[in-house]
Design a protein around this motif. Structure first.
Motif, short mmCIF file in Angstrom:
data_model
loop_
_atom_site.label_atom_id
_atom_site.label_comp_id
_atom_site.label_asym_id
_atom_site.label_seq_id
_atom_site.Cartn_x
_atom_site.Cartn_y
_atom_site.Cartn_z
N LEU A 40 59.46 83.26 -18.40
CA LEU A 40 58.18 83.94 -18.63
C LEU A 40 57.19 83.01 -19.32
O LEU A 40 56.02 82.95 -18.94
CB LEU A 40 58.38 85.20 -19.47
CG LEU A 40 59.07 86.37 -18.78
CD1 LEU A 40 59.41 87.46 -19.80
CD2 LEU A 40 58.21 86.93 -17.66
N VAL A 41 57.65 82.28 -20.31
CA VAL A 41 56.78 81.34 -21.02
C VAL A 41 56.27 80.26 -20.07
O VAL A 41 55.09 79.91 -20.07
CB VAL A 41 57.51 80.71 -22.23
CG1 VAL A 41 56.70 79.59 -22.83
CG2 VAL A 41 57.81 81.77 -23.28
N GLY A 42 57.15 79.77 -19.22
CA GLY A 42 56.79 78.70 -18.29
C GLY A 42 55.85 79.11 -17.19
O GLY A 42 55.20 78.26 -16.57
N THR A 43 55.73 80.40 -16.93
CA THR A 43 54.84 80.88 -15.87
C THR A 43 53.56 81.51 -16.41
O THR A 43 52.89 82.25 -15.70
CB THR A 43 55.56 81.89 -14.96
OG1 THR A 43 55.98 83.00 -15.76
CG2 THR A 43 56.74 81.27 -14.25
N ASP A 44 53.24 81.24 -17.65
CA ASP A 44 52.02 81.77 -18.28
C ASP A 44 51.99 83.29 -18.34
O ASP A 44 50.92 83.90 -18.35
CB ASP A 44 50.76 81.28 -17.56
CG ASP A 44 50.52 79.80 -17.73
OD1 ASP A 44 50.93 79.26 -18.77
OD2 ASP A 44 49.92 79.19 -16.84
N ASP B 73 49.38 70.64 -23.06
CA ASP B 73 48.14 70.39 -22.34
C ASP B 73 47.96 71.37 -21.19
O ASP B 73 46.85 71.77 -20.86
CB ASP B 73 48.13 68.96 -21.78
CG ASP B 73 48.15 67.93 -22.88
OD1 ASP B 73 47.70 68.24 -24.00
OD2 ASP B 73 48.62 66.81 -22.62
N ASP B 74 49.07 71.78 -20.57
CA ASP B 74 49.02 72.71 -19.46
C ASP B 74 49.08 74.17 -19.90
O ASP B 74 48.66 75.06 -19.17
CB ASP B 74 50.18 72.45 -18.49
CG ASP B 74 50.11 71.06 -17.89
OD1 ASP B 74 48.99 70.56 -17.67
OD2 ASP B 74 51.17 70.47 -17.66
N LEU B 75 49.64 74.41 -21.07
CA LEU B 75 49.78 75.77 -21.59
C LEU B 75 49.05 75.84 -22.94
O LEU B 75 49.66 75.67 -23.99
CB LEU B 75 51.26 76.12 -21.79
CG LEU B 75 52.16 75.99 -20.57
CD1 LEU B 75 53.61 76.12 -20.96
CD2 LEU B 75 51.80 77.03 -19.53
N PRO B 76 47.73 76.06 -22.94
CA PRO B 76 46.95 75.98 -24.17
C PRO B 76 47.47 76.87 -25.30
O PRO B 76 47.44 76.48 -26.46
CB PRO B 76 45.55 76.41 -23.75
CG PRO B 76 45.52 76.31 -22.28
CD PRO B 76 46.93 76.41 -21.79
N TRP B 77 47.97 78.06 -25.01
CA TRP B 77 48.43 78.95 -26.06
C TRP B 77 49.68 78.42 -26.73
O TRP B 77 50.00 78.78 -27.84
CB TRP B 77 48.66 80.36 -25.52
CG TRP B 77 49.65 80.40 -24.42
CD1 TRP B 77 49.39 80.33 -23.09
CD2 TRP B 77 51.06 80.45 -24.53
NE1 TRP B 77 50.55 80.35 -22.38
CE2 TRP B 77 51.60 80.41 -23.24
CE3 TRP B 77 51.93 80.51 -25.60
CZ2 TRP B 77 52.96 80.45 -22.99
CZ3 TRP B 77 53.28 80.54 -25.35
CH2 TRP B 77 53.78 80.51 -24.06
#
Length: 128
Positions: free
Chosen positions: A32-36, A115-119
């Motif tokens: 879930l974390v990896g798919t935003d 860088d890809d997952l700002p949160w």
């Protein structure tokens, strides 16, 4: 919030994740974390107390609203989710919310993932 409180909060979250969440739930949470899927993460804190809320949007577009409350000075973590699994114990939505807040140590992502997952950058510090 002081650095000591930050460290205490992260320690409590680490212990909660490592001691209370089964590996199969952690695997689903990492997906879930990896798919935003974790969105609108909000940290409210006052000294050693912190409440983390957010939305988890699943593939079928269902939105779950987990929340985690941490009292670092008491070593206490309580959690709640509006999913069916929460009635039976921990769920992947709570775990997905806890992982980035606990910091990048528990996440298995490349070092440039922030860088890809700002949160995800929020998980590196609970300070405003």
């Amino acid at each position: 919030m002081t650095t000591d409180n930050d460290a205490q909060l992260k320690k409590c979250l680490h212990e909660f994740i490592q001691d209370s969440i089964p590996e199969y739930i952690l695997d689903d949470a990492k997906d879930l974390v990896g798919t935003d899927a974790v969105q609108k993460v909000n940290f409210k804190h006052d000294g050693p107390y912190c409440e983390i809320t957010g939305n988890v949007v699943c593939e079928d577009l269902q939105v779950f609203r987990p929340s985690i409350s941490v009292a670092a000075n008491e070593g206490s973590v309580t959690y709640l989710c509006n999913c069916n699994a929460d009635a039976y114990g921990r769920c992947k939505h709570v775990a997905a919310l806890a992982l980035p807040a606990a910091g990048p140590i528990l996440l298995v992502f490349p070092s440039d993932a922030a860088d890809d997952l700002p949160w995800l950058r929020l998980g590196k510090s609970l300070t405003p």
